[in-house]
Design a protein around this motif. Structure first.
Motif, PDB file in Angstrom:
ATOM      1  N   ILE A  37     -23.674  49.322 101.335  1.00 29.19           N
ATOM      2  CA  ILE A  37     -22.384  48.474 101.439  1.00 29.19           C
ATOM      3  C   ILE A  37     -22.349  47.857 102.940  1.00 29.19           C
ATOM      4  N   THR A  38     -22.839  48.528 103.853  1.00 28.67           N
ATOM      5  CA  THR A  38     -22.962  47.966 105.296  1.00 28.67           C
ATOM      6  C   THR A  38     -23.902  46.729 105.212  1.00 28.67           C
ATOM      7  N   GLU A  39     -24.789  46.741 104.328  1.00 28.33           N
ATOM      8  CA  GLU A  39     -25.931  45.459 104.257  1.00 28.33           C
ATOM      9  C   GLU A  39     -25.207  44.351 103.626  1.00 28.33           C
ATOM     10  N   VAL A  40     -24.538  44.525 102.602  1.00 25.83           N
ATOM     11  CA  VAL A  40     -23.719  43.364 101.955  1.00 25.83           C
ATOM     12  C   VAL A  40     -22.470  42.951 102.940  1.00 25.83           C
ATOM     13  N   ILE A  41     -21.777  43.957 103.527  1.00 27.94           N
ATOM     14  CA  ILE A  41     -20.718  43.377 104.658  1.00 27.94           C
ATOM     15  C   ILE A  41     -21.466  42.694 105.822  1.00 27.94           C
ATOM     16  N   GLN A  42     -22.898  42.804 106.216  1.00 26.14           N
ATOM     17  CA  GLN A  42     -23.393  41.907 107.059  1.00 26.14           C
ATOM     18  C   GLN A  42     -23.800  40.766 106.702  1.00 26.14           C
ATOM     19  N   ARG A  43     -24.096  40.507 105.370  1.00 21.08           N
ATOM     20  CA  ARG A  43     -24.434  39.427 104.753  1.00 21.08           C
ATOM     21  C   ARG A  43     -23.209  38.598 104.451  1.00 21.08           C
ATOM     22  N   ALA A  44     -22.167  39.254 104.492  1.00 19.99           N
ATOM     23  CA  ALA A  44     -20.724  38.406 104.234  1.00 19.99           C
ATOM     24  C   ALA A  44     -20.239  38.165 105.852  1.00 19.99           C
ATOM     25  N   GLY A  45     -20.991  38.212 106.765  1.00 24.25           N
ATOM     26  CA  GLY A  45     -20.604  37.663 108.112  1.00 24.25           C
ATOM     27  C   GLY A  45     -19.761  38.929 108.969  1.00 24.25           C
ATOM     28  N   GLY A  46     -19.973  40.061 108.351  1.00 22.22           N
ATOM     29  CA  GLY A  46     -19.185  40.996 109.024  1.00 22.22           C
ATOM     30  C   GLY A  46     -17.639  40.971 108.880  1.00 22.22           C
ATOM     31  N   PHE A  97      -8.689  46.559 108.315  1.00 25.26           N
ATOM     32  CA  PHE A  97      -8.264  47.632 108.299  1.00 25.26           C
ATOM     33  C   PHE A  97      -9.210  48.735 107.604  1.00 25.26           C
ATOM     34  N   LEU A  98      -9.984  49.239 108.583  1.00 18.42           N
ATOM     35  CA  LEU A  98     -11.311  49.970 107.663  1.00 18.42           C
ATOM     36  C   LEU A  98     -11.022  51.094 107.232  1.00 18.42           C
ATOM     37  N   GLU A  99      -9.872  51.976 107.486  1.00 20.71           N
ATOM     38  CA  GLU A  99      -9.396  53.151 106.979  1.00 20.71           C
ATOM     39  C   GLU A  99      -8.867  52.997 105.548  1.00 20.71           C
ATOM     40  N   GLY A 100      -8.397  51.787 105.287  1.00 15.33           N
ATOM     41  CA  GLY A 100      -7.899  51.452 103.986  1.00 15.33           C
ATOM     42  C   GLY A 100      -9.042  50.867 102.829  1.00 15.33           C
ATOM     43  N   ALA A 101     -10.156  50.462 103.553  1.00 20.59           N
ATOM     44  CA  ALA A 101     -11.252  49.902 102.621  1.00 20.59           C
ATOM     45  C   ALA A 101     -11.425  50.704 101.441  1.00 20.59           C
ATOM     46  N   GLN A 102     -11.837  50.444 100.183  1.00 19.66           N
ATOM     47  CA  GLN A 102     -12.019  50.855  98.877  1.00 19.66           C
ATOM     48  C   GLN A 102     -13.054  50.203  98.150  1.00 19.66           C
ATOM     49  N   LEU A 103     -13.756  51.156  97.475  1.00 21.51           N
ATOM     50  CA  LEU A 103     -14.871  50.893  96.664  1.00 21.51           C
ATOM     51  C   LEU A 103     -14.704  51.235  95.139  1.00 21.51           C
ATOM     52  N   LYS A 104     -14.640  50.101  94.359  1.00 23.55           N
ATOM     53  CA  LYS A 104     -14.188  50.423  92.787  1.00 23.55           C
ATOM     54  C   LYS A 104     -15.374  50.349  92.017  1.00 23.55           C
ATOM     55  N   ASN A 147     -15.059  55.969 103.635  1.00 21.59           N
ATOM     56  CA  ASN A 147     -14.879  55.993 105.141  1.00 21.59           C
ATOM     57  C   ASN A 147     -15.581  54.980 105.832  1.00 21.59           C
ATOM     58  N   LEU A 148     -15.174  53.668 105.539  1.00 20.76           N
ATOM     59  CA  LEU A 148     -15.865  52.503 105.859  1.00 20.76           C
ATOM     60  C   LEU A 148     -16.170  52.343 107.595  1.00 20.76           C
ATOM     61  N   ASN A 149     -15.176  52.893 108.252  1.00 18.44           N
ATOM     62  CA  ASN A 149     -15.258  52.947 109.800  1.00 18.44           C
ATOM     63  C   ASN A 149     -16.574  53.987 110.064  1.00 18.44           C
ATOM     64  N   HIS A 150     -16.779  55.063 109.328  1.00 21.37           N
ATOM     65  CA  HIS A 150     -17.748  55.870 109.601  1.00 21.37           C
ATOM     66  C   HIS A 150     -19.203  55.405 109.079  1.00 21.37           C
ATOM     67  N   LEU A 175     -19.800  52.095 109.137  1.00 25.25           N
ATOM     68  CA  LEU A 175     -20.450  50.977 109.806  1.00 25.25           C
ATOM     69  C   LEU A 175     -21.056  51.686 111.259  1.00 25.25           C
ATOM     70  N   LYS A 176     -20.365  52.664 111.695  1.00 22.66           N
ATOM     71  CA  LYS A 176     -20.995  53.260 113.000  1.00 22.66           C
ATOM     72  C   LYS A 176     -22.398  54.103 112.761  1.00 22.66           C
ATOM     73  N   ASN A 177     -22.593  54.254 111.621  1.00 23.50           N
ATOM     74  CA  ASN A 177     -23.556  55.497 111.316  1.00 23.50           C
ATOM     75  C   ASN A 177     -24.360  55.068 109.747  1.00 23.50           C
ATOM     76  N   PRO A 178     -25.113  53.952 109.746  1.00 21.89           N
ATOM     77  CA  PRO A 178     -25.727  53.583 108.334  1.00 21.89           C
ATOM     78  C   PRO A 178     -26.204  54.527 107.645  1.00 21.89           C
ATOM     79  N   LYS A 179     -26.449  55.703 108.285  1.00 24.31           N
ATOM     80  CA  LYS A 179     -27.086  56.669 107.522  1.00 24.31           C
ATOM     81  C   LYS A 179     -25.917  57.701 106.922  1.00 24.31           C
ATOM     82  N   SER A 180     -24.641  57.368 106.929  1.00 25.36           N
ATOM     83  CA  SER A 180     -23.446  58.028 106.701  1.00 25.36           C
ATOM     84  C   SER A 180     -23.530  58.245 105.042  1.00 25.36           C
ATOM     85  N   LYS A 181     -23.142  59.282 104.763  1.00 24.81           N
ATOM     86  CA  LYS A 181     -22.860  59.650 103.378  1.00 24.81           C
ATOM     87  C   LYS A 181     -21.938  58.599 102.519  1.00 24.81           C
TER      88      LYS A 181
END
Length: 759
Positions: free
Chosen positions: A573-582, A588-595, A607-610, A612-618
């Motif tokens: 996820i974080t790699e695609v967000i980075q390609r999208a310019g961040g 509102f990171l707490e409300g981010a959803q993945l379908k 938990n997108l906030n977690h 982004l802070k830790n790319p190795k996050s589950k």
């Protein structure tokens, strides 16, 4: 004025009398001429009758009398004639043929109209109006009404008596008398009936609306029966009596009229005539191959041939040698069979209740032979004695390129209708017509020429794998790998050009059924001209782990939202967000959803906030094709719904939104913004649903409500209502005591047994 009052009173008296005709006759009034004897003029008669029709039109009883005015006002006559709404009702199928003619509109009442065209045998009488017109060298025009004696009195010509004459006879008499005064050799004369006398006819018997009807004399008995609603189910249509002065003057047979209307001779009715419809005579039932099957009334002298004629005659498919009759003789049914044009057929008298059935001819067609299959013009051909197989082939346009010459089939219908089959050497029969292979044909023989292109079902090649299309194609000599590739639309993107396998069947010996499969490995374009064999299966393999352009969608608060193609199968996820310019500053990171549509997983908690802070996050998931990432805009709104007090204020909406307040739990929002808990609220069950789908529940039996973050939804669950059955259910204390006693007895028994065992 006195005369008008007299005639008005007289007509009023007659209109309300039970039988106005009898009352009028008792007074000596039989026609308008009788009224004129009292000194009443024609114009006064017309005025009085018009007044009566306007004032008493609603008192006319259709079931007993249909009255038509004898006034010269043609519009008034037309108004009175149009009655009998039964004519527009749906017509039911009659029990006996002919009964429907009287209520189907076939016979309609004839109205008085200017310049009628009566038949030549129409009888003139008092009340008829005749117009006489002469033009040319001489000129004359006038209209005359026959008086009570049947006379007309033209000026100069003098009195002419026409009573009892037919219309044809009357015209000759008038021409003869006028020719003595006017020059008819240099002039032309026209004589027309302009108004028909009104006659009263009594209709009795098996009719739907019996009674006395006053109608123009130009109408026939059939017209009157139509006005009376037709005959009943029991009424005759073949012996309708016309009675005059207690004598039968004519017997009407509707069937004679239907069969020969031009030759039918009808007697015109006279004032006071009776139409008597008796019950029908015998009835026969005609079925099968006749043009008009059904039930028909018969007379005592009707023969079988007569009934067939009434039924419309035989149909095209009638077996005229098999006319079956079931009839009652004594007290039993008897079956008889007749042939057309035999003495028995011609002389057979039909009886009541006879059931006639004309059978159908056989569907077998004689005098033909048939050829089908691989022939130029397949079909049926006329049979001739002595014709052979080669003769039939020539009639069918000869063999074609698909004809299989080694073997054909002859199917023959035997005398007992069984079928037999015989093999024909078509090649020998065609090349050597004098050979035994050129068989002599019989009537109804059928030859089948086989199609050699359909006999070899194994001559095909199958293509499978990484081609745009797959399937089978007919094998042809010289077919190559390149031909198959082009035939099925070329390679797919994932095709491996170096991995083409051909599966081929090889036989150990030519006359053996033992076989084995040979695998031939090829590559393209090196082996594009490789020759294929019948029944080859060509497998076009795909590149290992090949993945084409597979994309995901990212929307919301990123700098460049849209579709992004995955770079392999391990992009996160974080790699695609980075390609999208961040993310943007409003994310509102707490409300981010993945379908995820794959495997119908739907919403995946994150938990997108977690992440982004830790790319190795589950929560930094690996993405799959078709995934959708949504990052909403920051929100300082909290929604509250469920069993809250706000619902009592607004019953149609149980959701309210409030501003976000830091470091507060769900109970705070319910009490401050939601109006507190409602009576139905289950206070232990308060949930908070985050924008990312994570659900938090109350802890310690509801004492510790979940914390609320911006954008969260607070849901207060309602208590589960007991059903009416549960509320009203009474406790059966006898059953409870009984169960407790049984269990206590069992425990005591077990204790006693235990003590005995240890003692």
């Amino acid at each position: 004025m006195y005369k008008f009052s007299f005639i008005f009173s007289l007509i009023s008296f007659l209109s309300f009398a039970q039988n106005p005709l009898d009352q009028a006759k008792n007074l000596g009034i039989r026609s308008e001429s009788d009224l004129k004897k009292f000194g009443v003029s024609q114009s006064e008669i017309d005025r009085a009758k018009a007044e009566m029709l306007n004032t008493n039109s609603t008192q006319v009883d259709d079931k007993t009398t249909k009255k038509i005015s004898s006034t010269s006002d043609k519009k008034l006559v037309k108004k009175q004639v149009i009655k009998s709404p039964e004519l527009i009702k749906p017509i039911k199928k009659p029990e006996v043929f002919g009964q429907e003619y009287f209520n189907s509109g076939y016979f309609t009442l004839k109205e008085n109209s200017f310049r009628m065209n009566p038949p030549g045998n129409y009888l003139l009488g008092p009340g008829d109006n005749i117009s006489i017109t002469i033009w040319g060298q001489s000129e004359f025009s006038n209209e005359f009404t026959l008086d009570e004696f049947g006379n007309i009195t033209p000026k100069i010509v003098g009195r002419i008596n026409l009573r009892g004459l037919t219309f044809s006879e009357a015209k000759q008499v008038i021409k003869s008398r006028f020719s003595k005064i006017y020059n008819l050799k240099s002039s032309k004369i026209s004589i027309n009936l302009t108004y028909s006398k009104i006659i009263s006819i009594n209709i009795v018997g098996e009719v739907k609306k019996p009674g006395t009807y006053s109608v123009p004399g130009i109408n026939s008995a059939f017209n009157l029966l139509s006005l009376a609603g037709g005959v009943t189910k029991l009424g005759t249509v073949r012996s309708i009596e016309i009675r005059r002065e207690n004598k039968v003057v004519q017997l009407l047979d509707l069937y004679k009229f239907i069969l020969n209307p031009s030759e039918f001779s009808d007697v015109f009715l006279q004032d006071g005539d009776y139409i008597v419809v008796k019950t029908q005579g015998g009835v026969v039932d005609v079925k099968g191959e006749v043009k008009r099957p059904g039930k028909f009334e018969i007379n005592d002298h009707d023969k079988l041939a007569d009934i067939i004629k009434i039924a419309g005659g035989f149909s095209v498919y009638a077996n005229k040698e098999s006319i079956n009759i079931k009839r009652i003789v004594g007290n039993k049914w008897v079956f008889e069979r007749y042939k057309l044009n035999t003495p028995e057929y011609n002389n057979l008298i039909i009886g009541n209740g006879d059931q006639i059935k004309v059978l159908k001819i056989s569907s077998i067609v004689y005098g033909l032979v048939k050829i089908t299959g691989a022939i130029n013009v397949e079909g049926e051909y006329p049979f001739k004695e002595g014709m052979k197989v080669n003769d039939l082939i020539k009639l069918a346009g000869n063999l074609n390129n698909h004809s299989y010459l080694e073997h054909a089939q002859l199917i023959r219908t035997n005398n007992d209708l069984s079928l037999s089959s015989r093999t024909i050497d078509i090649k020998e029969a065609v090349n050597n017509p004098n050979s035994n292979a050129n068989l002599v044909l019989k009537e109804n023989d059928s030859i089948i020429i086989f199609d050699k292109t359909k006999l070899n079902f194994e001559n095909q090649v199958t293509a499978r794998g990484a081609l745009r299309k797959t399937g089978t194609t007919l094998f042809a000599e010289g077919l190559t790998i390149k031909d198959v590739i082009l035939k099925f639309g070329g390679f797919k993107m994932e095709a491996d050009f170096d991995k083409i396998e051909v599966e081929r069947v090889l036989y150990a010996k030519k006359d053996s059924n033992n076989s084995y499969i040979q695998i031939i490995n090829l590559s393209f374009p090196k082996d594009q001209d490789f020759l294929l064999a019948p029944n080859d299966i060509v497998n076009f393999r795909s590149l290992p782990r090949f993945v084409g352009q597979k994309s995901v969608v990212i929307t919301g608060e990123v700098k460049h939202p849209g579709k992004y193609t995955l770079n392999g199968s391990n992009e996160k996820i974080t790699e695609v967000i980075q390609r999208a310019g961040g993310i943007t500053s409003w994310a509102f990171l707490e409300g981010a959803q993945l379908k995820r549509n794959q495997d119908s997983l739907g919403l995946i908690l994150m938990n997108l906030n977690h992440a982004l802070k830790n790319p190795k996050s589950k929560y930094n998931y690996y993405l799959n094709p078709g995934d959708s990432i949504s990052i909403p805009k920051s929100s300082n709104i909290v929604s509250i719904s469920g069993a809250i007090g706000y619902k009592n204020v607004n019953p149609n909406n149980n959701t309210i939104s409030s501003p976000y307040n830091r470091n507060h739990r769900a109970g705070y929002y319910v009490k401050k913004y939601g109006g507190g808990y409602s009576k139905e609220a289950k206070k232990r069950s308060v949930y908070v649903v985050g924008s990312n789908g994570i659900v938090k529940e109350s802890k310690f039996y509801g004492l510790l409500r979940p914390k609320v973050k911006s954008g969260d939804k607070i849901i207060v669950q309602s208590k589960i209502k007991r059903t009416e059955r549960e509320k009203g259910k009474k406790v059966d204390w006898n059953s409870v005591i009984e169960n407790v006693t049984i269990k206590a007895t069992a425990i005591l028994t077990l204790l006693v047994l235990t003590q005995q065992a240890f003692n």
